[in-house]
Write a protein that holds these residues in place. Structure first.
Motif, PDB file in Angstrom:
ATOM      1  N   GLU A  48       1.405  -1.218   0.090  1.00 57.14           N
ATOM      2  CA  GLU A  48      -0.091  -0.124   0.063  1.00 57.14           C
ATOM      3  C   GLU A  48       0.991   1.437   0.142  1.00 57.14           C
ATOM      4  O   GLU A  48       1.714   1.306   0.930  1.00 57.14           O
ATOM      5  CB  GLU A  48      -0.854   0.341   1.594  1.00 57.14           C
ATOM      6  CG  GLU A  48      -1.571  -1.324   1.190  1.00 57.14           C
ATOM      7  CD  GLU A  48      -2.468  -1.258   1.890  1.00 57.14           C
ATOM      8  OE1 GLU A  48      -3.736  -1.755   1.884  1.00 57.14           O
ATOM      9  OE2 GLU A  48      -2.074  -0.717   3.136  1.00 57.14           O
ATOM     10  N   THR A  85       1.029   1.457  -9.322  1.00 58.19           N
ATOM     11  CA  THR A  85       0.306   1.335  -9.719  1.00 58.19           C
ATOM     12  C   THR A  85       0.167   0.054 -11.019  1.00 58.19           C
ATOM     13  O   THR A  85      -0.301  -1.509 -10.439  1.00 58.19           O
ATOM     14  CB  THR A  85      -1.055   1.781 -10.590  1.00 58.19           C
ATOM     15  OG1 THR A  85      -1.732   2.742  -9.452  1.00 58.19           O
ATOM     16  CG2 THR A  85      -2.219   0.763 -10.895  1.00 58.19           C
ATOM     17  N   THR A 138      -0.942  -1.068  -4.314  1.00 59.24           N
ATOM     18  CA  THR A 138      -2.096  -0.374  -4.116  1.00 59.24           C
ATOM     19  C   THR A 138      -1.956   1.349  -3.633  1.00 59.24           C
ATOM     20  O   THR A 138      -0.883   1.366  -2.471  1.00 59.24           O
ATOM     21  CB  THR A 138      -3.333  -0.995  -3.338  1.00 59.24           C
ATOM     22  OG1 THR A 138      -3.607  -2.386  -4.306  1.00 59.24           O
ATOM     23  CG2 THR A 138      -4.896  -0.704  -3.071  1.00 59.24           C
TER      24      THR A 138
END
Length: 125
Positions: free
Chosen positions: A2, A21, A26
């Protein structure tokens, strides 16, 4: 993995978002200023934070210092138009694993992600 993107430029946020990405990460948050960045970093606890140095309310160096004081374990990359050696050295001392000077080619960020994370995360060349 993340990612939190800290960048006041809409265009640069889009560039960074596209690269991470495609890398297989993410984006869990995008902060436009330092206060948002610190709050979001502490709340989201991302694996990676990209930090611009010149933001409307504070310097990215101040963000790095705050996150270091909070013992946040996220890996940090400084991405800034300010590219002098003193700023780069300060960023490194405050935990930035890399420093990218704007403007930059997306491949530069991809290569740094390769250095920091496993190649297996990347979905695209």
């Amino acid at each position: 993995m993340e990612v939190l993107i800290v960048e006041d430029s809409v265009y640069m946020r889009a560039v960074i978002r596209t690269v991470v990405t495609k890398y297989g990460m993410t984006v869990v948050g995008e902060a436009k200023n330092g206060v948002e960045a610190i709050d979001m970093a502490l709340e989201l606890n991302p694996d990676l934070i990209t930090v611009d140095n010149v933001l409307p309310d504070m310097l990215g160096l101040d963000i790095l210092k705050s996150l270091q004081e909070e013992n946040l374990k996220a890996k940090k990359i400084m991405i800034s138009a300010v590219g002098d050696k003193i700023t780069q050295s300060k960023a490194a001392k405050l935990g930035a694993l890399a420093y990218i000077v704007k403007p930059f080619e997306p491949k530069q960020l991809t290569m740094i992600l390769d250095e920091i994370f496993s190649h297996s995360l990347r979905k695209y060349a």
